[in-house]
Write a protein that holds these residues in place. Sequence first.
Motif, PDB file in Angstrom:
ATOM      1  N   ALA A   1      33.639 -46.263  53.100  1.00 45.12           N
ATOM      2  CA  ALA A   1      34.750 -46.309  54.341  1.00 45.12           C
ATOM      3  C   ALA A   1      35.379 -46.606  54.903  1.00 45.12           C
ATOM      4  N   LYS A   2      36.702 -46.951  55.075  1.00 43.89           N
ATOM      5  CA  LYS A   2      37.458 -47.611  55.938  1.00 43.89           C
ATOM      6  C   LYS A   2      36.842 -47.190  57.703  1.00 43.89           C
ATOM      7  N   GLN A   3      36.903 -46.404  58.031  1.00 41.17           N
ATOM      8  CA  GLN A   3      36.977 -44.862  59.056  1.00 41.17           C
ATOM      9  C   GLN A   3      34.986 -44.463  58.584  1.00 41.17           C
ATOM     10  N   PRO A   4      34.432 -45.006  59.400  1.00 40.28           N
ATOM     11  CA  PRO A   4      32.518 -44.028  58.859  1.00 40.28           C
ATOM     12  C   PRO A   4      32.844 -42.850  59.419  1.00 40.28           C
ATOM     13  N   PRO A   5      31.923 -42.187  58.803  1.00 46.11           N
ATOM     14  CA  PRO A   5      30.866 -42.152  57.530  1.00 46.11           C
ATOM     15  C   PRO A   5      31.068 -42.258  56.401  1.00 46.11           C
ATOM     16  N   THR A   6      30.591 -43.362  55.203  1.00 49.33           N
ATOM     17  CA  THR A   6      31.139 -42.998  53.755  1.00 49.33           C
ATOM     18  C   THR A   6      29.945 -41.919  53.391  1.00 49.33           C
ATOM     19  N   VAL A   7      30.503 -41.565  52.605  1.00 51.52           N
ATOM     20  CA  VAL A   7      29.922 -39.748  51.561  1.00 51.52           C
ATOM     21  C   VAL A   7      29.704 -40.469  50.420  1.00 51.52           C
ATOM     22  N   ILE A   8      28.940 -40.477  49.975  1.00 52.21           N
ATOM     23  CA  ILE A   8      27.807 -40.457  48.684  1.00 52.21           C
ATOM     24  C   ILE A   8      26.986 -38.863  48.020  1.00 52.21           C
ATOM     25  N   MET A   9      28.036 -38.628  47.137  1.00 51.98           N
ATOM     26  CA  MET A   9      27.662 -37.289  46.732  1.00 51.98           C
ATOM     27  C   MET A   9      26.893 -37.627  45.743  1.00 51.98           C
ATOM     28  N   LEU A  10      25.266 -37.132  45.210  1.00 53.00           N
ATOM     29  CA  LEU A  10      24.708 -36.886  43.801  1.00 53.00           C
ATOM     30  C   LEU A  10      24.418 -35.652  42.723  1.00 53.00           C
ATOM     31  N   ALA A  11      25.093 -36.105  41.761  1.00 50.87           N
ATOM     32  CA  ALA A  11      25.086 -34.875  41.166  1.00 50.87           C
ATOM     33  C   ALA A  11      23.914 -35.510  39.780  1.00 50.87           C
ATOM     34  N   GLY A  12      23.965 -33.803  39.645  1.00 52.52           N
ATOM     35  CA  GLY A  12      23.129 -34.618  37.583  1.00 52.52           C
ATOM     36  C   GLY A  12      22.273 -33.119  37.765  1.00 52.52           C
TER      37      GLY A  12
ATOM     38  N   GLY B   1      21.510 -19.766  51.929  1.00 52.10           N
ATOM     39  CA  GLY B   1      22.793 -20.712  52.658  1.00 52.10           C
ATOM     40  C   GLY B   1      23.518 -20.612  51.368  1.00 52.10           C
ATOM     41  N   ASP B   2      24.658 -21.235  52.770  1.00 54.96           N
ATOM     42  CA  ASP B   2      26.197 -21.780  51.324  1.00 54.96           C
ATOM     43  C   ASP B   2      25.946 -23.446  51.970  1.00 54.96           C
ATOM     44  N   PRO B   3      25.641 -23.623  50.217  1.00 54.00           N
ATOM     45  CA  PRO B   3      26.196 -25.354  49.861  1.00 54.00           C
ATOM     46  C   PRO B   3      27.040 -25.856  50.500  1.00 54.00           C
ATOM     47  N   VAL B   4      28.208 -25.699  50.129  1.00 56.23           N
ATOM     48  CA  VAL B   4      29.683 -26.193  50.523  1.00 56.23           C
ATOM     49  C   VAL B   4      29.669 -26.257  51.601  1.00 56.23           C
ATOM     50  N   LYS B   5      29.114 -24.746  53.599  1.00 53.18           N
ATOM     51  CA  LYS B   5      29.013 -25.034  54.573  1.00 53.18           C
ATOM     52  C   LYS B   5      28.227 -26.485  55.052  1.00 53.18           C
ATOM     53  N   VAL B   6      27.401 -26.262  54.780  1.00 51.29           N
ATOM     54  CA  VAL B   6      26.303 -27.408  54.583  1.00 51.29           C
ATOM     55  C   VAL B   6      27.149 -29.027  54.818  1.00 51.29           C
ATOM     56  N   ALA B   7      27.579 -28.790  53.520  1.00 49.39           N
ATOM     57  CA  ALA B   7      28.239 -30.597  52.589  1.00 49.39           C
ATOM     58  C   ALA B   7      28.957 -30.674  54.409  1.00 49.39           C
ATOM     59  N   ARG B   8      29.780 -30.012  54.265  1.00 50.53           N
ATOM     60  CA  ARG B   8      31.245 -29.819  55.180  1.00 50.53           C
ATOM     61  C   ARG B   8      30.758 -30.250  56.778  1.00 50.53           C
ATOM     62  N   ASP B   9      30.119 -29.754  57.186  1.00 53.07           N
ATOM     63  CA  ASP B   9      29.688 -29.558  58.350  1.00 53.07           C
ATOM     64  C   ASP B   9      28.752 -30.658  58.597  1.00 53.07           C
TER      65      ASP B   9
ATOM     66  N   ARG C   1      30.767 -25.486  39.097  1.00 51.97           N
ATOM     67  CA  ARG C   1      32.126 -24.770  39.989  1.00 51.97           C
ATOM     68  C   ARG C   1      31.538 -25.102  41.584  1.00 51.97           C
ATOM     69  N   GLN C   2      30.059 -24.970  42.283  1.00 50.44           N
ATOM     70  CA  GLN C   2      29.527 -25.370  42.927  1.00 50.44           C
ATOM     71  C   GLN C   2      29.695 -26.668  43.131  1.00 50.44           C
ATOM     72  N   ALA C   3      29.745 -28.467  42.081  1.00 51.43           N
ATOM     73  CA  ALA C   3      29.762 -29.283  42.306  1.00 51.43           C
ATOM     74  C   ALA C   3      31.354 -30.399  42.776  1.00 51.43           C
ATOM     75  N   SER C   4      31.868 -29.107  41.847  1.00 49.59           N
ATOM     76  CA  SER C   4      34.012 -29.141  42.010  1.00 49.59           C
ATOM     77  C   SER C   4      33.538 -28.852  44.164  1.00 49.59           C
TER      78      SER C   4
ATOM     79  N   ARG D   1      32.424 -31.463  46.113  1.00 48.23           N
ATOM     80  CA  ARG D   1      33.621 -32.441  46.105  1.00 48.23           C
ATOM     81  C   ARG D   1      34.641 -32.544  47.356  1.00 48.23           C
ATOM     82  N   ASP D   2      35.906 -30.956  46.530  1.00 49.70           N
ATOM     83  CA  ASP D   2      36.436 -30.865  47.540  1.00 49.70           C
ATOM     84  C   ASP D   2      36.328 -30.663  48.802  1.00 49.70           C
ATOM     85  N   ALA D   3      34.865 -30.213  49.406  1.00 47.20           N
ATOM     86  CA  ALA D   3      34.914 -29.692  50.877  1.00 47.20           C
ATOM     87  C   ALA D   3      34.718 -31.411  51.631  1.00 47.20           C
ATOM     88  N   VAL D   4      34.385 -32.367  50.775  1.00 43.06           N
ATOM     89  CA  VAL D   4      34.034 -34.052  51.481  1.00 43.06           C
ATOM     90  C   VAL D   4      34.409 -35.355  51.243  1.00 43.06           C
ATOM     91  N   SER D   5      34.769 -34.741  50.120  1.00 41.64           N
ATOM     92  CA  SER D   5      36.425 -35.742  49.850  1.00 41.64           C
ATOM     93  C   SER D   5      35.550 -37.247  49.356  1.00 41.64           C
TER      94      SER D   5
END
Length: 512
Positions: free
Chosen positions: A96-107, A168-176, A205-208, A211-215
């Motif tokens: 990313a031009k402005q840190p932090p760079t976000v890398i999401m692992l899926a599988g 816990g809410d994984p989307v909130k954890v990712a965003r925070d 749905r959860q992976a999407s 993804r939308d929360a942290v871009s």
Amino acid sequence: MFDTLSDRLAATFKSLRGKGRLSPEDIDATAREIRIALLEADVALPVVRAFIAKVKERAAGAEVSQALNPAQQVIKIVNEELVTILGGETRRLRFAKQPPTVIMLAGLQGSGKTTLAGKLGLWLKGQGHSPLLVACDLQRPNAVTQLSVVAERAGVAVYAPEPGNGVGDPVKVARDSVKYAKDKVHDIVVVDTAGRLGIDQELMRQASDIRDAVSPDEILFVVDAMTGQDAVNTAEAFRDGVGFDGVVLSKLDGDARGGAALSIAHVTGKQIMFASNGEKLDEFDAFHPDRMASRILDMGDLLSLIEKAEQTFSQAEAEKMASKLTGSKGGKDFTLDDFLAQMEQVRKMGSISKLLGMLPGMGQMKDQIANLDERDVDRTAAIIKSMTPGERHEPTIINGSRRARIAKGSGVEVSAVKNLVERFFEARKMMSKMAQGGGMPGMPGMPGMGGGPGRQKKQVKQAKGKRKSGNPMKRKAEEQAALARREEGAAGGVEEQAKNFELPDEFKKFMS
């Protein structure tokens, strides 16, 4: 993983050697054998068809028919086409031009995402980054604990505010986690997401949502390389449902046939970016299609071997060792302490069998490499460490009683100590010769190899000289005549010889 494929391809190319020209029948037979080899390796059928069509098209063209060595040209074509289906050029991470760079692992669950998050974190740390691992797999039992342990072993930070195990809410954890990374000055965030036993809507749905929360700047799809064709189907489902930018192959050190690795880049259109080839955290690196193709064709992977050596050995230490081997004492400054240090540096590079597997032609010795006992290095180290400083510095003082004491201290037979000392002297002598540019003994025509230029010239002169008669009486008469000629020449001197010298008749006409 690619042993079966490598063996089949090697046997196919062996049948081409020695042929000055390849007929259409030869090309068809070669293509048929390559097709069978790829299908046996569980490569996807569309990939096999495209690969064979391209190889046959190029093999029938001018680049083979006009080549000096058609067999080598076919191997070159197969190598280049393997590189193509493996993804072409090496794909690097986008930052990313402005840190932090976000890398999401899926599988899928069981593909090795959590362990791979730690490996990726350690690799990024080695590249000079400050990664943060984020625990967003809150469904699988003890997934959060596992990530915390892996992060601690890798020496990187972890963000795990929720206990997991269904809480816990994984989307909130990712965003925070992105805000937390900015506050704690981490330039890369690696998000470990939940997996399932198969493709389902809840997983998508959860992976999407994450993804939308942290871009994320990169979405990496983790594939178990041992799952074969099903890995390709899963990758296509993820590509259509969530989308991903690159592929990471885990468990590449397994004994499966490797079809997923050869198929996934071609089928999905997304390149393989990383590969994990062992259980240890450092057995992970960027994926290079050209190097993987070379390994499959048993051409080795010297570039990776050199990179490992550069990461392990310091330049100053290498120069210090070289000076000991090339010094005035003919390498005698190189002691068993230095030998032990070098051996321990090699061990830091990884498994000895894997290092040997990177050398060209080692596919023919894979059985010996597989049976290699890694503990031999530890036993050698134990023997050296059981010696006194004086014995390590000057092994010639090691007599029978000293050998018995060293053997007892290291838990080996006395003969093992004797063999180690003898091998050390031989190795030191050889390394000293090589360091001084002397080469290896016994190879004629090269410096220090038992047959230098002077010796060759002498041999040539003897060959050109007049042969001696096998008859003793006749040989004696020839020797007496030769002695008389030498005495006459010596008595007459140069002037007398010049006076009696006469040009041949065919040259006289040029002097008139």
